[in-house]
Design a protein around this motif. Structure first.
Motif, PDB file in Angstrom:
ATOM      1  N   SER A  21       0.815  -1.213   0.000  1.00  0.00           N
ATOM      2  CA  SER A  21       0.000   0.000   0.000  1.00  0.00           C
ATOM      3  C   SER A  21       0.852   1.268   0.000  1.00  0.00           C
ATOM      4  CB  SER A  21      -0.952   0.008   1.200  1.00  0.00           C
ATOM      5  OG  SER A  21      -0.242   0.180   2.403  1.00  0.00           O
ATOM      6  N   LYS A  24       3.946   3.731  -4.759  1.00  0.00           N
ATOM      7  CA  LYS A  24       3.273   4.680  -5.639  1.00  0.00           C
ATOM      8  C   LYS A  24       2.645   3.934  -6.818  1.00  0.00           C
ATOM      9  CE  LYS A  24       4.167   8.705  -8.495  1.00  0.00           C
ATOM     10  NZ  LYS A  24       5.179   9.629  -8.992  1.00  0.00           N
ATOM     11  N   LYS A  27      -3.477   1.285  -6.602  1.00  0.00           N
ATOM     12  CA  LYS A  27      -4.786   1.875  -6.311  1.00  0.00           C
ATOM     13  C   LYS A  27      -5.551   1.086  -5.267  1.00  0.00           C
ATOM     14  CE  LYS A  27      -6.291   2.111 -10.584  1.00  0.00           C
ATOM     15  NZ  LYS A  27      -7.093   2.423 -11.766  1.00  0.00           N
ATOM     16  N   SER A  28      -5.464  -0.227  -5.307  1.00  0.00           N
ATOM     17  CA  SER A  28      -6.193  -1.033  -4.339  1.00  0.00           C
ATOM     18  C   SER A  28      -5.503  -2.376  -4.185  1.00  0.00           C
ATOM     19  CB  SER A  28      -7.648  -1.248  -4.778  1.00  0.00           C
ATOM     20  OG  SER A  28      -7.682  -2.032  -5.951  1.00  0.00           O
TER      21      SER A  28
END
Length: 80
Positions: A21, A24, A27-28
């Protein structure tokens, strides 16, 4: 784009999710087990996540930690 990672039953899933997480562009993150998908909220609020986080904090306080260097991360992700 999607990346699929297969883990063994002893993998430290909360740590792996936390690590991923922070990268960079991600997203998920979803974890699935036998066609069951768990949301990040479900994992964070689970009893097991709390125990793993507590154990991790205790190990850190007792000096049992490993620094996440670029070399170590490259080793984790098999980057040459």
């Amino acid at each position: 784009m999607e990346i699929k990672i297969n883990l063994d039953e002893y993998a430290d899933v909360p740590f792996i999710k936390k690590l991923l997480s922070q990268i960079k562009g991600i997203k998920s993150i979803e974890v699935s087990d036998n066609d069951k998908t768990y949301s990040w909220d479900e994992i964070e609020s689970s009893e097991y996540f709390g125990k793993v986080m507590e154990q991790s904090e205790n190990e850190y306080k007792n000096g049992k930690s490993q620094e996440l260097t670029d070399d170590f991360l490259d080793e984790i992700f098999n980057k040459k």
